[in-house]
Motif scaffolding. Structure first.
Motif, PDB file in Angstrom:
ATOM      1  N   ILE A 188       0.854  -1.207   0.000  1.00 43.51           N
ATOM      2  CA  ILE A 188       0.000   0.000   0.000  1.00 43.51           C
ATOM      3  C   ILE A 188       0.885   1.252   0.000  1.00 43.51           C
ATOM      4  CG2 ILE A 188      -1.754   1.300   1.306  1.00 43.51           C
ATOM      5  CD1 ILE A 188      -2.853  -1.472   2.210  1.00 43.51           C
ATOM      6  N   GLU A 189       1.973   1.192   0.759  1.00 42.72           N
ATOM      7  CA  GLU A 189       2.926   2.322   0.726  1.00 42.72           C
ATOM      8  C   GLU A 189       3.451   2.548  -0.685  1.00 42.72           C
ATOM      9  OE1 GLU A 189       6.158   2.954   3.781  1.00 42.72           O
ATOM     10  OE2 GLU A 189       5.229   1.096   4.506  1.00 42.72           O
ATOM     11  N   TYR A 190       3.764   1.440  -1.377  1.00 42.77           N
ATOM     12  CA  TYR A 190       4.273   1.538  -2.756  1.00 42.77           C
ATOM     13  C   TYR A 190       3.233   2.194  -3.663  1.00 42.77           C
ATOM     14  CZ  TYR A 190       6.288   0.176  -7.228  1.00 42.77           C
ATOM     15  OH  TYR A 190       6.816   0.216  -8.496  1.00 42.77           O
ATOM     16  N   LEU A 191       1.991   1.782  -3.490  1.00 42.21           N
ATOM     17  CA  LEU A 191       0.899   2.345  -4.302  1.00 42.21           C
ATOM     18  C   LEU A 191       0.781   3.854  -4.052  1.00 42.21           C
ATOM     19  CD1 LEU A 191      -1.570   1.815  -6.152  1.00 42.21           C
ATOM     20  CD2 LEU A 191      -2.883   1.264  -4.099  1.00 42.21           C
ATOM     21  N   VAL A 192       0.812   4.229  -2.795  1.00 49.20           N
ATOM     22  CA  VAL A 192       0.685   5.655  -2.438  1.00 49.20           C
ATOM     23  C   VAL A 192       1.868   6.447  -3.002  1.00 49.20           C
ATOM     24  CG1 VAL A 192       0.701   7.281  -0.484  1.00 49.20           C
ATOM     25  CG2 VAL A 192      -0.705   5.214  -0.382  1.00 49.20           C
ATOM     26  N   ALA A 193       3.059   5.854  -2.942  1.00 49.48           N
ATOM     27  CA  ALA A 193       4.266   6.573  -3.392  1.00 49.48           C
ATOM     28  C   ALA A 193       4.327   6.705  -4.912  1.00 49.48           C
ATOM     29  CB  ALA A 193       5.506   5.852  -2.884  1.00 49.48           C
ATOM     30  N   ASN A 194       3.674   5.796  -5.623  1.00 49.30           N
ATOM     31  CA  ASN A 194       3.841   5.768  -7.086  1.00 49.30           C
ATOM     32  C   ASN A 194       2.580   6.106  -7.870  1.00 49.30           C
ATOM     33  OD1 ASN A 194       6.706   4.682  -7.563  1.00 49.30           O
ATOM     34  ND2 ASN A 194       5.881   3.403  -5.924  1.00 49.30           N
ATOM     35  N   LYS A 195       1.533   6.458  -7.206  1.00 43.51           N
ATOM     36  CA  LYS A 195       0.262   6.755  -7.894  1.00 43.51           C
ATOM     37  C   LYS A 195       0.383   8.061  -8.685  1.00 43.51           C
ATOM     38  CE  LYS A 195      -1.530   9.496  -4.196  1.00 43.51           C
ATOM     39  NZ  LYS A 195      -1.322  10.699  -4.978  1.00 43.51           N
ATOM     40  N   PRO A 196      -0.510   8.239  -9.674  1.00 41.44           N
ATOM     41  CA  PRO A 196      -0.504   9.508 -10.404  1.00 41.44           C
ATOM     42  C   PRO A 196      -0.827  10.676  -9.473  1.00 41.44           C
ATOM     43  CG  PRO A 196      -1.912   7.883 -11.492  1.00 41.44           C
ATOM     44  CD  PRO A 196      -1.496   7.283 -10.197  1.00 41.44           C
ATOM     45  N   LYS A 197      -0.258  11.825  -9.810  1.00 39.09           N
ATOM     46  CA  LYS A 197      -0.494  13.046  -9.020  1.00 39.09           C
ATOM     47  C   LYS A 197      -2.008  13.306  -8.929  1.00 39.09           C
ATOM     48  CE  LYS A 197       1.238  17.822  -9.100  1.00 39.09           C
ATOM     49  NZ  LYS A 197      -0.053  18.487  -9.165  1.00 39.09           N
ATOM     50  N   ASP A 198      -2.427  13.814  -7.814  1.00 36.97           N
ATOM     51  CA  ASP A 198      -3.825  14.189  -7.574  1.00 36.97           C
ATOM     52  C   ASP A 198      -4.776  12.998  -7.419  1.00 36.97           C
ATOM     53  OD1 ASP A 198      -3.113  16.819  -7.691  1.00 36.97           O
ATOM     54  OD2 ASP A 198      -3.620  17.030  -9.812  1.00 36.97           O
ATOM     55  N   SER A 199      -4.282  11.794  -7.560  1.00 41.35           N
ATOM     56  CA  SER A 199      -5.169  10.656  -7.297  1.00 41.35           C
ATOM     57  C   SER A 199      -5.104  10.344  -5.795  1.00 41.35           C
ATOM     58  CB  SER A 199      -4.773   9.431  -8.122  1.00 41.35           C
ATOM     59  OG  SER A 199      -3.502   8.981  -7.728  1.00 41.35           O
ATOM     60  N   VAL A 200      -6.046   9.533  -5.349  1.00 40.34           N
ATOM     61  CA  VAL A 200      -6.152   9.209  -3.925  1.00 40.34           C
ATOM     62  C   VAL A 200      -6.235   7.687  -3.773  1.00 40.34           C
ATOM     63  CG1 VAL A 200      -7.743   9.377  -1.945  1.00 40.34           C
ATOM     64  CG2 VAL A 200      -7.228  11.406  -3.296  1.00 40.34           C
ATOM     65  N   VAL A 201      -5.646   7.180  -2.709  1.00 43.20           N
ATOM     66  CA  VAL A 201      -5.790   5.760  -2.383  1.00 43.20           C
ATOM     67  C   VAL A 201      -6.793   5.666  -1.227  1.00 43.20           C
ATOM     68  CG1 VAL A 201      -4.618   3.694  -1.518  1.00 43.20           C
ATOM     69  CG2 VAL A 201      -3.431   5.232  -3.115  1.00 43.20           C
ATOM     70  N   MET A 202      -7.824   4.853  -1.442  1.00 40.01           N
ATOM     71  CA  MET A 202      -8.801   4.626  -0.374  1.00 40.01           C
ATOM     72  C   MET A 202      -8.600   3.203   0.147  1.00 40.01           C
ATOM     73  SD  MET A 202     -12.937   4.565  -0.635  1.00 40.01           S
ATOM     74  CE  MET A 202     -13.291   6.313  -0.529  1.00 40.01           C
ATOM     75  N   VAL A 203      -8.248   3.085   1.420  1.00 41.73           N
ATOM     76  CA  VAL A 203      -8.042   1.751   2.002  1.00 41.73           C
ATOM     77  C   VAL A 203      -9.230   1.443   2.912  1.00 41.73           C
ATOM     78  CG1 VAL A 203      -6.540   0.279   3.380  1.00 41.73           C
ATOM     79  CG2 VAL A 203      -5.548   1.976   1.843  1.00 41.73           C
ATOM     80  N   ASP A 204      -9.932   0.389   2.570  1.00 37.88           N
ATOM     81  CA  ASP A 204     -11.125   0.001   3.319  1.00 37.88           C
ATOM     82  C   ASP A 204     -10.725  -1.044   4.360  1.00 37.88           C
ATOM     83  OD1 ASP A 204     -13.580  -0.905   4.218  1.00 37.88           O
ATOM     84  OD2 ASP A 204     -14.529  -0.667   2.250  1.00 37.88           O
ATOM     85  N   GLU A 205     -10.727  -0.622   5.618  1.00 41.72           N
ATOM     86  CA  GLU A 205     -10.339  -1.521   6.716  1.00 41.72           C
ATOM     87  C   GLU A 205     -11.571  -2.035   7.475  1.00 41.72           C
ATOM     88  OE1 GLU A 205      -5.784   0.074   7.598  1.00 41.72           O
ATOM     89  OE2 GLU A 205      -7.295   0.483   9.135  1.00 41.72           O
ATOM     90  N   ALA A 206     -12.657  -2.273   6.736  1.00 40.71           N
ATOM     91  CA  ALA A 206     -13.898  -2.744   7.374  1.00 40.71           C
ATOM     92  C   ALA A 206     -13.670  -4.018   8.198  1.00 40.71           C
ATOM     93  CB  ALA A 206     -14.973  -2.992   6.318  1.00 40.71           C
TER      94      ALA A 206
END
Ligand SMILES: Cc1ncc(COP(=O)(O)O)c(C=O)c1O
Length: 401
Positions: A188-206
């Motif tokens: 998840i850290e990798y995804l957050v670090a490498n995602k396109p600018k202005d996009s958001v990562v939503m992590v669902d910890e239900a």
């Protein structure tokens, strides 16, 4: 009493709400019970292991809190929201403005997708993955990008990134619904670090409390472009009482709030959530119970040679080795209601881990299905018209059934 995000949000001028947000008020929200009931309609008798509910219900302290607050039900009591925001903030080591309450996490999920995706910014999710956000993406006409899980059933973060350079929002559910499998903190850290600018990562910890996985709330604390969703519907057994939480940087929380969520919370939900958090035995005790029942079901499946995906949650995927709809109907004919099918795995159905007694009944019924003793729904059964899977057209779902 410190000021929480609930207070600051409610003081914002309505004039600041964008035109897009007001248009979005018309969007329909798709929920887990709607998805579950699309298969069995309004049947509510027998063994219900199709909607990832917790058979234990609210803990004793939560039940008492609901009873105690009932006489005050004539008052809005908005300070109770502020109190719960502060309690959660303190518990998680965050400032109150990083915490927003909702009646369940469905709303921030749906509104988060509406806020960060569009016809030009895609919604990126795992397949199989929880469908609610897919319906939300469809509502705002965002491109839906579904990426297969890895061979270990984690979210394939590198493939998610490669599939959508135009991503607006990456949705990661861990443990995943429906598989109950984990995606690591480092991925998840990798995804957050490498995602396109202005996009958001939503992590669902239900479902996070059923597992040993670490939360990614530290990434919220570090002010990353991430929203974390939690709900009291699962381990806390409050699905019908409705309390959920979105954690994120205040500017992200505000963008989600533009699409709704300014209403008062039911005070029964607030006090039940607060009481549940205060009882520090609730999570470990329920985690142990779920894990024991789950292990016992897995041992039985192993003994019988049935295929399933090992899970760290309160649900798992079972391969019925036949069209999943046939198995669902044959189980329902025995009054055991199991979960739905994901098109990518048409022979698998999702099973919720219920109580020990419910899982005994599940095993008895499943054996009859797998050995061919019961093959289909019985004529005249209420569920004989069950649908195999809900379509991505909200009009087809039983909103008002
Ligand atoms: C992964 C996931 N997220 C969010 C939700 C929403 O739950 P609620 O609105 O009851 O908080 C569910 C419900 O089953 C779920 O499975």
């Amino acid at each position: 009493m410190a000021e929480g995000s609930f207070v600051s949000a409610s003081r914002r001028s309505f004039l600041t709400v964008s035109a897009a947000a007001s248009a979005a008020l018309a969007l329909r929200i798709v929920t887990e019970p709607m998805l579950a009931r699309a298969a069995r309609h309004l049947v509510h008798e027998g063994v219900m292991i199709d909607a990832n509910e917790n058979p234990l219900g609210p803990c004793a302290a939560a039940r008492q809190a609901v009873i105690d607050i009932a006489p005050q039900g004539g008052r809005y009591s908005d300070w109770l929201s502020v109190d719960l925001v502060n309690q959660l903030a303190q518990l998680e080591g965050l400032k109150p403005e990083y915490v927003a309450l909702y009646p369940g996490s469905t709303e921030p999920l749906h509104h988060g997708v509406a806020a960060f995706t569009s016809p030009h910014r895609s919604y990126v999710t795992a397949d199989p993955g929880y469908e609610a956000g897919m319906f939300a993406a469809q509502s705002v006409k965002a491109r839906l990008v579904k990426v297969p899980l890895t061979k270990d059933y984690a979210h394939d973060v590198r493939a998610l990134l490669a599939a959508a350079p135009d991503a607006g929002l990456f949705y990661v559910c861990t443990p995943n619904n429906p598989t109950g499998t984990l995606t690591s903190h480092s991925d998840i850290e990798y995804l957050v670090a490498n995602k396109p600018k202005d996009s958001v990562v939503m992590v669902d910890e239900a479902y996070i409390h059923f597992s040993d996985a670490p939360s990614v709330l530290d990434l919220v604390k570090a002010d990353k472009d991430i929203l974390v969703l939690r709900t009291f519907s699962k381990i806390y057994g409050m699905a019908g009482l409705r309390c959920g939480v979105a954690f994120g940087r205040p500017d992200l929380i505000e963008k989600v709030a533009d699409f709704g969520g300014w209403n008062f919370m039911p005070i029964t939900a607030l006090v039940a959530a607060s009481a549940s958090l205060k009882d520090t035995q609730v999570v470990p005790e329920r985690k142990r119970i779920n894990s024991e029942v789950r292990s016992s079901v897995f041992a039985w499946l192993d003994r019988n040679g049935y295929s399933y995906i090992p899970s760290q949650s309160n649900c798992f995927m079972l391969d019925t080795k036949r069209p999943g709809k046939e198995a669902i109907d044959a189980m329902a004919a025995q009054h055991v209601h199991v979960g739905r099918i994901w098109p990518v795995w048409p022979t698998c159905v999702r099973i919720t881990v219920g109580s020990a007694d419910e899982m005994e009944q599940f095993q008895t019924a499943l054996k009859k299905v797998m050995t061919g003793a019961v093959t289909a729904s019985v004529p005249g059964s209420k569920i004989s018209a069950a649908r195999s899977e809900p379509k991505l057209r909200t009009g087809e779902l039983p909103y008002r059934a």
